[in-house]
Scaffold this active site. Structure first.
Site, PDB file in Angstrom:
ATOM      1  N   TYR A 111       0.813  -1.254  -0.014  1.00 58.98           N
ATOM      2  CA  TYR A 111      -0.036   0.115  -0.158  1.00 58.98           C
ATOM      3  C   TYR A 111       0.737   1.392  -0.082  1.00 58.98           C
ATOM      4  O   TYR A 111       1.413   1.534   1.069  1.00 58.98           O
ATOM      5  CB  TYR A 111      -1.035   0.085   1.160  1.00 58.98           C
ATOM      6  CG  TYR A 111      -1.924  -1.294   1.279  1.00 58.98           C
ATOM      7  CD1 TYR A 111      -2.046  -1.921   0.185  1.00 58.98           C
ATOM      8  CD2 TYR A 111      -2.428  -1.709   2.431  1.00 58.98           C
ATOM      9  CE1 TYR A 111      -2.987  -3.011   0.300  1.00 58.98           C
ATOM     10  CE2 TYR A 111      -3.276  -2.672   2.711  1.00 58.98           C
ATOM     11  CZ  TYR A 111      -3.585  -3.499   1.576  1.00 58.98           C
ATOM     12  OH  TYR A 111      -4.290  -4.638   1.601  1.00 58.98           O
ATOM     13  N   GLY A 261     -16.570   1.273  -1.517  1.00 56.34           N
ATOM     14  CA  GLY A 261     -17.744   2.211  -1.484  1.00 56.34           C
ATOM     15  C   GLY A 261     -18.910   2.197  -2.345  1.00 56.34           C
ATOM     16  O   GLY A 261     -19.702   3.078  -2.226  1.00 56.34           O
TER      17      GLY A 261
END
Length: 382
Positions: A111, A261
């Site tokens: 990440y 999302g």
């Protein structure tokens, strides 16, 4: 959905929200309120006195690990979610999550790469012994674009580097980020077993592994948790790996439990993404036509939530938690209001009838659009 448990306490959402707002929450110089629930109608559910997620157990026996029933996925705080928030704000959010009862924090070498581990390590350092920290290995130089690398020497190298970035001398849960077809899984599990015996790693995990690979690895070093994508639009794990986890006593950690999302109602066919830092721009499921086609699922969640004072996201998370007691979702967010909203989801308990009814409705929605392009699910990140 009208038949509800008569033992549930009716709570006025406006009254409960007022009590919550009395405490207030300061982030920097900004006062941010908690999630807004449906107004007017009474809530027929368990009490929302505090957004505390409670506890669950990953794994079994001496390989078990107690964590909060909802963890915090930290990837989007520095990687792959279009904008990159201010570091100080994200540190404050992570620490607020701990205050709200979150004890399970998820990051990875890939990440950023690297910078997310540094962020999480700095944020959690003051209370390292009080939380469970998970990270991952498995890519060349930590870069997903360079391909997989789970050679034993690379695993050891990554662990040493991750320990430094995370400001710690041990990793609670170490995942293989993706299965490397070039390295026998027995060698991977054996390397992690050695790291556990050395005290550098406490527990072994895998991500996006199939049932055969899970069994082979588990025979060498018992797996505490499997992390794979699982949500109301990605239900494939129900047909295979969740059953294997239950059989072997392995915890299951859904990543993207709100489908990046999508299962919130905030993303629609007009949403734009910064392609240089957001993989959703290229994923089939996030194209305008797919979002429109899948919107009936949002409508079902909203209909249920409207009747019991929950948001779309809260219903989706509560549904995941209701599937198995060893499931621990790790929704990510960069917003304090959404963090608190997610924590409230763990406070809701479906009764058997309403869970069956909403599941039946949701199962009738035919999901349009793959979650990745081609075989990318086995080759790339979240």
């Amino acid at each position: 959905m009208e038949v509800r448990d008569s033992n549930r306490q009716n709570i006025s959402p406006s009254s409960d929200r007022r009590n919550f707002l009395k405490n207030g929450i300061t982030l920097g110089a900004i006062l941010i309120a908690g999630p807004t629930l449906a107004s007017g109608a009474p809530i027929t559910t368990t009490s929302f006195n505090s957004p505390s997620p409670g506890k669950r157990i990953l794994g079994s026996g001496k390989n078990s690990l107690e964590v909060s029933s909802l963890g915090l996925g930290c990837m989007g705080m520095s990687y792959h979610r279009s904008f990159i928030p201010d570091k100080k704000v994200m540190i404050a959010l992570i620490r607020r999550a701990k205050d709200l009862g979150v004890s399970f924090f998820d990051t990875a070498e890939a990440y950023g790469p690297l910078v997310n581990e540094e962020l999480v390590g700095e944020a959690l350092r003051p209370f390292r012994k009080e939380i469970v920290l998970a990270t991952k290995f498995g890519f060349k130089e930590g870069k997903t674009t360079l391909g997989l690398d789970s050679r034993p020497q690379n695993i050891r190298k990554v662990v040493e580097q991750s320990l430094k970035r995370l400001n710690t001398d041990y990793i609670d849960l170490l995942y293989q980020h993706r299965v490397d077809p070039n390295i026998p899984i027995e060698d991977v599990a054996g390397t992690v077993k050695d790291l556990i015996s050395e005290g550098k790693v406490m527990h072994f995990g895998m991500s996006e592994a199939n049932s055969e690979t899970i069994r082979k690895a588990h025979a060498v070093q018992p797996i505490t948790a499997l992390q794979s994508e699982y949500s109301l639009v990605t239900r494939q794990p129900e047909y295979d790996v969740i059953k294997v986890c239950e059989e072997l006593g392995i915890g299951f950690v859904p990543y993207s439990p709100l489908s990046r999302g999508l299962i919130t109602g905030y993303i629609n066919e007009r949403t734009t993404y910064i392609a240089s830092n957001d993989n959703r721009a290229s994923l089939p499921r996030y194209q305008p036509e797919a979002i429109i086609a899948n919107w009936p699922l949002i409508d079902i969640l909203k209909e249920f939530g409207d009747q019991c004072g929950l948001t779309v996201a809260q219903v989706a998370l509560a549904w995941l938690l209701a599937q198995k007691p060893f499931i621990v979702p790790i929704p990510g967010t960069t917003k304090l209001a959404h963090l608190q909203e997610n924590m409230w989801a763990a406070d809701f308990k479906f009764d058997a009838q309403e869970l069956q009814e909403i599941t039946n409705k949701l199962s009738k929605v035919k999901i349009v659009g793959d979650r990745y392009i081609g075989t990318q699910a086995q080759q790339t990140h979240k």
